[in-house]
Design an enzyme around this catalytic site. Sequence first.
Site, PDB file in Angstrom:
ATOM      1  N   LYS A   9      55.860 -41.515  14.263  1.00 32.47           N
ATOM      2  CA  LYS A   9      55.966 -40.569  15.370  1.00 32.47           C
ATOM      3  C   LYS A   9      57.409 -40.093  15.450  1.00 32.47           C
ATOM      4  CE  LYS A   9      55.550 -40.289  20.410  1.00 32.47           C
ATOM      5  NZ  LYS A   9      55.201 -41.002  21.657  1.00 32.47           N
ATOM      6  N   ASN A 191      64.425 -38.829  13.743  1.00 33.25           N
ATOM      7  CA  ASN A 191      64.916 -39.451  12.511  1.00 33.25           C
ATOM      8  C   ASN A 191      65.341 -40.904  12.699  1.00 33.25           C
ATOM      9  OD1 ASN A 191      64.632 -36.956  11.068  1.00 33.25           O
ATOM     10  ND2 ASN A 191      66.536 -36.271  12.038  1.00 33.25           N
ATOM     11  N   ARG A 192      64.750 -41.549  13.696  1.00 36.28           N
ATOM     12  CA  ARG A 192      65.029 -42.960  13.983  1.00 36.28           C
ATOM     13  C   ARG A 192      66.499 -43.217  14.356  1.00 36.28           C
ATOM     14  NH1 ARG A 192      60.334 -42.458  14.189  1.00 36.28           N
ATOM     15  NH2 ARG A 192      58.731 -43.907  13.469  1.00 36.28           N
ATOM     16  N   LEU A 193      67.215 -42.164  14.719  1.00 35.55           N
ATOM     17  CA  LEU A 193      68.595 -42.342  15.208  1.00 35.55           C
ATOM     18  C   LEU A 193      68.538 -42.448  16.724  1.00 35.55           C
ATOM     19  CD1 LEU A 193      70.547 -39.857  12.902  1.00 35.55           C
ATOM     20  CD2 LEU A 193      70.297 -42.344  12.672  1.00 35.55           C
ATOM     21  N   SER A 214      71.276 -47.543  16.085  1.00 38.67           N
ATOM     22  CA  SER A 214      69.819 -47.660  16.138  1.00 38.67           C
ATOM     23  C   SER A 214      69.290 -48.498  14.976  1.00 38.67           C
ATOM     24  CB  SER A 214      69.189 -46.276  16.106  1.00 38.67           C
ATOM     25  OG  SER A 214      69.524 -45.620  14.907  1.00 38.67           O
TER      26      SER A 214
END
Length: 214
Positions: A9, A191-193, A214
Amino acid sequence: MKDLGDYRKSYKKNELLEKNIPEDPINLFNRWFHETEDFGGVDEVNAMTVATIGLDGFPKSRVVLLKKFNEEGFIFYTNYNSEKGKAIDINPNICLSFFWSSLERQVIIKGVAEKTSNTISDNYFDSRPDGSKLGAIVSHQSQVIPSRDFLEQNLKQLEKEFEGKEIPRPKHWGGYLVRPLEVEFWQGRPNRLHDRIRYQLQDDYTWKIERLSS
């Protein structure tokens, strides 16, 4: 075995920046709590995971309901003789966590639990429906029982016993106040940051604020 590797997601609903946060984590928690409540999409905004170190040395987590929070900390109620109650007696260092998926947010709280006063526990118990009061009395939480019928029969007996009478709070049931030492706020980002801001309580009772990777 089901492969979940493709479950992904993109988080893009909000951001968490130092310029927009207060010096006190309780104020930020209050803001996030009410924003989640107003946004909707969460059945019980006050549902939280309580993690303790069990008597067997293993961590254990379970979902309970937060009933109050203020500048002192976070209050929930339980059976003191339950597995979590016994664990807290031995090691009061616990962790609370909230996951509010509708706004892609988490809050993780490390703190020390202590029993609330009898007055606080009594006042909350008195506010509960009679069925919940009797449930607190009849349930020997975490203990092995022979069947569901065992619980229901005991409840029927108590209903007859207390019909038309005031139901007192059992001494083995009450509140815990969790005084926070560290509070981390997690906001999902693309972007999972993700944004992660940590508050740590200092010796002078101010809060040290840091950003985590992160």
